[in-house]
Design an enzyme around this catalytic site. Structure first.
Site, PDB file in Angstrom:
ATOM      1  N   GLU A 275       1.417  -0.402  -5.108  1.00 30.15           N
ATOM      2  CA  GLU A 275       0.385   0.601  -5.372  1.00 30.15           C
ATOM      3  C   GLU A 275       1.087   1.956  -5.349  1.00 30.15           C
ATOM      4  O   GLU A 275       1.243   2.567  -4.306  1.00 30.15           O
ATOM      5  CB  GLU A 275      -0.728   0.529  -4.324  1.00 30.15           C
ATOM      6  CG  GLU A 275      -1.932   1.387  -4.665  1.00 30.15           C
ATOM      7  CD  GLU A 275      -2.166   2.532  -3.688  1.00 30.15           C
ATOM      8  OE1 GLU A 275      -2.845   3.496  -4.056  1.00 30.15           O
ATOM      9  OE2 GLU A 275      -1.648   2.467  -2.566  1.00 30.15           O
TER      10      GLU A 275
ATOM     11  N   ASP B 180       0.820  -1.208   0.000  1.00 28.58           N
ATOM     12  CA  ASP B 180       0.000   0.000   0.000  1.00 28.58           C
ATOM     13  C   ASP B 180       0.857   1.263   0.000  1.00 28.58           C
ATOM     14  O   ASP B 180       1.906   1.333   0.637  1.00 28.58           O
ATOM     15  CB  ASP B 180      -0.904  -0.010   1.242  1.00 28.58           C
ATOM     16  CG  ASP B 180      -1.788   1.209   1.344  1.00 28.58           C
ATOM     17  OD1 ASP B 180      -2.594   1.415   0.424  1.00 28.58           O
ATOM     18  OD2 ASP B 180      -1.641   1.962   2.327  1.00 28.58           O
TER      19      ASP B 180
END
Length: 646
Positions: A361, A308
């Site tokens: 990401e 993330d």
């Protein structure tokens, strides 16, 4: 197990090179002189004293002071008689003499919210039955295989009539069977590390080694993953090394001073999220996080991690107002320690799990994200294509009659499609409060909203790159994602939503059947434009191919509600073609304008190709053609470039 952590493990931990530090630290069942109990070990270098408190001593740590076993602050204690399931915490007396109670950073199990204690747990003894999956996974190239991901938040995918959660074991039937039927290859789970606040969706964790107790026990989660694998479904988990929550029982000022976070607030604070950043300059923090990545693969057989907010790791000042900016030792904005951590992380994971999925990401233009570390890259093997997602959603939200002015948003992604190994995401971030659902982003009346969404999904499936869709998109969830309620499954009682559901299922199954849609995803040889220039009519035509040069698909997408009864396209081969798929089929809620039967090419040069087809091009539709009989003939020069609107 030794009752005191060994010197070699301690040395490696403090060097940042103990990549399974969860075996040394935390609470482990052990035996001493025939008496069973638990060995506790924790890193707290600034503490004056550390004690263990829990059910076993009525939360009075006076008789259970831990011994400092390393100069750099690891404490350890064996407590006889402690059993599985008991609750515990560390009672830390800080250098200032204050008392604080902390959950175990390495706990394998946590008390169900709103409780905050850790629990004694052994992860040994589960009998895995996924050997066939593991063998198949190691024998296939992930790059040349289909990868179509269903992104899920377990707490809101589906709930029981009384609002209770489904357990991991219940989801092992409910969710896994659904994903299999819908034709997905992988499930991606929003973070499952223990977290105190439901609406953080798991992205603000307190227990990095504790699979959340909301849905059951650690072995219940093992059963879930095992069941996924037996059904041929891979499991990816969102993983959050960028920041952690400030709750008192968590990592914040763990031993009375900044420990997991940086001592400089300008480097520690994440003002955008109200959290704290990990201090990657501390070797012990590096050991903690890399061990955690390994832990999910070692103990839970997780197939990969979606890392993330990589941008927040790469740059020191990500999300910070200009007045709070800091510089690195070279005067730049790059977070040098975090970059070194990411490289070390990927090197370590791939050394042990060469078939793992490590997905970044990353919303930046940082180069070589999916290039191996030894070749100068960050070492991931996939990157989310955030640029494609943003451009496509901006384009699709534009009224179709004005899309011709934004045609570059459709075609720009092909300029860099092979610069990284990309996943094309339509993720949860795009359907949260204030952003509208995918269906409701689409302009027009109800029919046009569904038609727009179908052509978006069809274009996405044809575009090079692996695929990801957030739950609810597959049946046209009309409302935004409600992160405290389950999906609006009752929508399947309506024809339009039921037809969309069938469309996505059939599109996914088509994807699985056609190697041209995935085998050469990351190689320019797998893609060719036929016509990117029909801006006036908002139509694109391109070709995908597999390693067999005659295994091709011709994909035509019409992004306006205008029907073209005869639209000429150039094709790669003379011969016979069939319409393989049409998003405008009546069974999908379309107008039913199909190309039926065998279609024979004409010896009419078009789009710089010697042969062409006249097709029926439905409104707001994606249509896929495939050659079924190729006619061999002598090549000849193209005499003119055809017009796309003929």
């Amino acid at each position: 197990m030794s009752l005191i952590p060994g010197p070699e493990d301690l040395y490696l931990f403090h060097e940042g090179n103990l990549f399974r530090s969860y075996r040394m630290l935390g609470a482990h069942l052990a035996e001493s002189e025939g008496e069973r109990g638990v060995r506790f070990a924790v890193w707290a270098p600034h503490a004056r004293e550390v004690r263990v408190v829990g059910d076993f001593n009525c939360w009075d740590g006076s008789g259970h002071a831990m011994l400092k076993v390393s100069t750099w602050g690891v404490w350890s204690l064996f407590v006889p008689g402690v059993r599985k399931g008991e609750y515990y915490k560390y009672e830390i007396i800080t250098s200032a003499g204050t008392l604080q109670y902390k959950a175990d950073p390495y706990a394998f199990w946590s008390e169900l919210k709103p409780g905050t204690a850790s629990r004694i747990c052994s992860l040994d003894g589960y009998e895995w039955t996924d050997q066939e999956w593991q063998s198949r996974k190691t024998s296939q190239s992930v790059y040349r295989s289909p990868l179509n991901i269903y992104e899920v938040h377990l707490g809101t995918w589906k709930k029981k009539p009384d609002g209770a959660y489904y357990s991991y074991r219940e989801l092992a039937s409910e969710l896994v069977d659904y994903v299999k039927e819908m034709g997905y290859t992988h499930i991606e789970l929003l973070p499952l590390a223990e977290h105190p606040y439901d609406r953080s969706w798991g992205y603000q964790a307190t227990g990095y080694y504790s699979v959340t107790s909301r849905f059951g026990t650690p072995k219940d989660f093992m059963y879930f993953v095992d069941r996924c694998h037996r059904a041929g479904i891979g499991v990816i988990m969102d993983w959050v090394p960028g920041h952690f929550v400030k709750d008192e029982h968590g990592l914040r000022q763990f031993d009375g001073q900044p420990l997991y976070e940086h001592s400089d607030p300008a480097l520690a604070e994440k003002p955008e999220w109200g959290t704290l950043a990990f201090d990657f300059s501390k070797p012990e923090v590096v050991s903690f996080l890399i061990s955690n990545a390994m832990f999910w693969m070692d103990m839970y057989h997780i197939d990969g991690l979606r890392v993330d907010a990589v941008a927040s790791l790469l740059y020191l000042n990500f999300g910070k107002p200009r007045g709070q900016w800091v510089k690195n030792v070279n005067g730049g904005d790059e977070n040098l320690e975090a970059i070194a951590f990411l490289k070390k992380l990927n090197r370590t994971v791939f050394a042990c799990y060469p078939d793992a999925l490590m997905m970044a990401e990353d919303s930046t233009a940082w180069p070589l994200v999916t290039t191996p570390v030894d070749a100068g890259g960050l070492g991931f093997n996939y990157k989310w294509n955030m640029g494609w997602m943003n451009d496509m959603l901006k384009y699709m939200e534009t009224d179709p009659y004005f899309r011709s002015g934004s045609h570059g948003l459709l075609t720009f992604s092909f300029m860099y499609a092979f610069s990284e190994n990309y996943v094309l995401p339509l993720s949860h971030d795009e359907v949260v409060h204030g952003k509208k659902s995918l269906l409701n982003k689409m302009p027009g009346d109800y029919w046009r909203k569904f038609a727009n969404l179908r052509v978006l999904f069809g274009y996405m499936m044809g575009h090079p790159g692996k695929k990801l869709l957030f739950m609810g998109g597959e049946f046209g969830q009309f409302d935004e994602w409600k992160d405290l309620e389950d999906l609006d499954w009752e929508m399947l009682g309506y024809d339009s939503h039921r037809s969309m559901h069938r469309y996505v299922r059939d599109l996914n199954q088509l994807y699985l059947r056609e190697p041209a849609l995935w085998e050469l995803d990351h190689q320019p040889e797998g893609f060719a434009w036929i016509d990117p220039h029909d801006q006036r009519q908002s139509v694109t035509t391109f070709m995908r191919s597999s390693s067999n040069p005659e295994d091709v698909l011709v994909i035509v997408c019409n992004f306006t509600p205008v029907y073209h009864a005869k639209y000429r396209i150039g094709v790669p081969f003379a011969g016979e073609y069939v319409e393989l798929f049409n998003s405008d089929a009546g069974e999908y809620g379309g107008s039913g304008k199909l190309n039926e039967g065998i279609m024979r090419t004409e010896d009419v040069p078009w789009h710089d190709r010697q042969d062409s087809l006249h097709i029926s091009l439905p409104p707001l539709a994606a249509v896929i053609f495939k050659p079924v009989k190729i006619k061999r003939k002598r090549s000849k020069a193209t005499t003119r470039r055809g017009r796309a609107d003929a």
